[in-house]
Design an enzyme around this catalytic site. Structure first.
Site, PDB file in Angstrom:
ATOM      1  CG  HIS A  54      -0.338  -0.323   2.517  1.00 41.04           C
ATOM      2  ND1 HIS A  54       0.695   0.381   3.060  1.00 41.04           N
ATOM      3  CD2 HIS A  54      -0.629  -1.303   3.406  1.00 41.04           C
ATOM      4  CE1 HIS A  54       1.009  -0.147   4.228  1.00 41.04           C
ATOM      5  NE2 HIS A  54       0.237  -1.187   4.460  1.00 41.04           N
TER       6      HIS A  54
HETATM    7  P1  TYD Z   1      -2.317  -3.742   7.298  1.00 43.43           P
HETATM    8  O1  TYD Z   1      -2.317  -2.333   6.832  1.00 43.43           O
HETATM    9  O2  TYD Z   1      -2.777  -4.777   6.330  1.00 43.43           O
HETATM   10  O3  TYD Z   1      -0.860  -4.133   7.814  1.00 43.43           O
HETATM   11  P2  TYD Z   1       0.529  -4.084   7.001  1.00 43.43           P
HETATM   12  O4  TYD Z   1       0.731  -2.699   6.540  1.00 43.43           O
HETATM   13  O5  TYD Z   1       1.545  -4.464   8.002  1.00 43.43           O
HETATM   14  O6  TYD Z   1       0.471  -5.100   5.914  1.00 43.43           O
HETATM   15  O7  TYD Z   1      -3.174  -3.832   8.648  1.00 43.43           O
HETATM   16  C1  TYD Z   1      -3.777  -5.017   9.105  1.00 43.43           C
HETATM   17  C2  TYD Z   1      -5.079  -4.657   9.823  1.00 43.43           C
HETATM   18  O8  TYD Z   1      -4.823  -3.863  10.980  1.00 43.43           O
HETATM   19  C3  TYD Z   1      -6.025  -3.871   8.942  1.00 43.43           C
HETATM   20  O9  TYD Z   1      -7.353  -4.341   9.184  1.00 43.43           O
HETATM   21  C4  TYD Z   1      -5.943  -2.446   9.454  1.00 43.43           C
HETATM   22  C5  TYD Z   1      -5.544  -2.626  10.906  1.00 43.43           C
HETATM   23  N1  TYD Z   1      -4.639  -1.547  11.396  1.00 43.43           N
HETATM   24  C6  TYD Z   1      -5.124  -0.651  12.342  1.00 43.43           C
HETATM   25  O10 TYD Z   1      -6.287  -0.703  12.777  1.00 43.43           O
HETATM   26  N2  TYD Z   1      -4.281   0.326  12.797  1.00 43.43           N
HETATM   27  C7  TYD Z   1      -3.004   0.436  12.356  1.00 43.43           C
HETATM   28  O11 TYD Z   1      -2.256   1.335  12.799  1.00 43.43           O
HETATM   29  C8  TYD Z   1      -2.519  -0.493  11.367  1.00 43.43           C
HETATM   30  C9  TYD Z   1      -1.121  -0.403  10.836  1.00 43.43           C
HETATM   31  C10 TYD Z   1      -3.381  -1.476  10.922  1.00 43.43           C
END
Ligand code: TYD
Length: 144
Positions: A54
């Site tokens: 992302h």
């Molecule tokens: P995600 O963005 O997929 O993690 P990464 O960037 O490590 O691949 O996040 C996983 C889940 O956690 C998603 O449902 C969003 C939630 N999340 C939060 O609620 N707060 C946060 O600060 C982060 C990073 C994720």
């Protein structure tokens, strides 16, 4: 914009002594350029997992593998680069609108992430084509 201006590898000072290591990261321009509003950490992701995938419209990040190692691929739609996070004193600063993939986590990897903003799912772009389209729009506006 050139990718080299959108990330920075920062080497933090070790304030340790014979009792062990101590690394401090202060925000607001002391060690990293932004105010720290959120902290999260990722562990238990194995070598086959791909995380991230992302870009964030607003948030700046600082990534540190406080234990173990991982790789981060940073991409700005034109150039990409792989950076290995492999020591607790090494920080990777990322500007907004950089696409990032985190992968190749070692079994002992603990990836600490400091962020400039609270979580807001709406500022995440999770589709690479949409990311490229938004970049084009931004560049179009910059040339107006
Ligand atoms: P995600 O963005 O997929 O993690 P990464 O960037 O490590 O691949 O996040 C996983 C889940 O956690 C998603 O449902 C969003 C939630 N999340 C939060 O609620 N707060 C946060 O600060 C982060 C990073 C994720």
């Amino acid at each position: 914009m050139k990718l080299e201006k959108q990330y920075k590898i920062i080497e933090f000072v070790d304030l340790g002594d014979e009792r062990g290591n101590l690394v401090v990261i202060e925000g607001d321009g002391t060690d990293i350029p932004f105010t720290i509003r959120r902290v999260f950490y990722i562990y238990g992701s194995d070598a086959k997992v791909m995380r991230g995938q992302h870009a964030n419209r607003e948030t700046e990040f600082l990534l540190v593998n406080v234990s173990g190692t991982s790789k981060v691929r940073v991409d700005n739609g034109r150039e990409s680069l792989v950076i290995e996070l492999n020591r607790p004193r090494m920080g990777l600063y990322l500007s907004p609108m950089v696409w990032k993939d985190m992968y190749d986590f070692s079994p002992d990897s603990v990836l600490l992430v400091l962020a400039s903003r609270h979580y807001d799912g709406a500022e995440y772009i999770r589709d690479y084509q949409e990311y490229l389209t938004e970049l084009e729009k931004m560049e179009g506006r910059a040339h107006e």
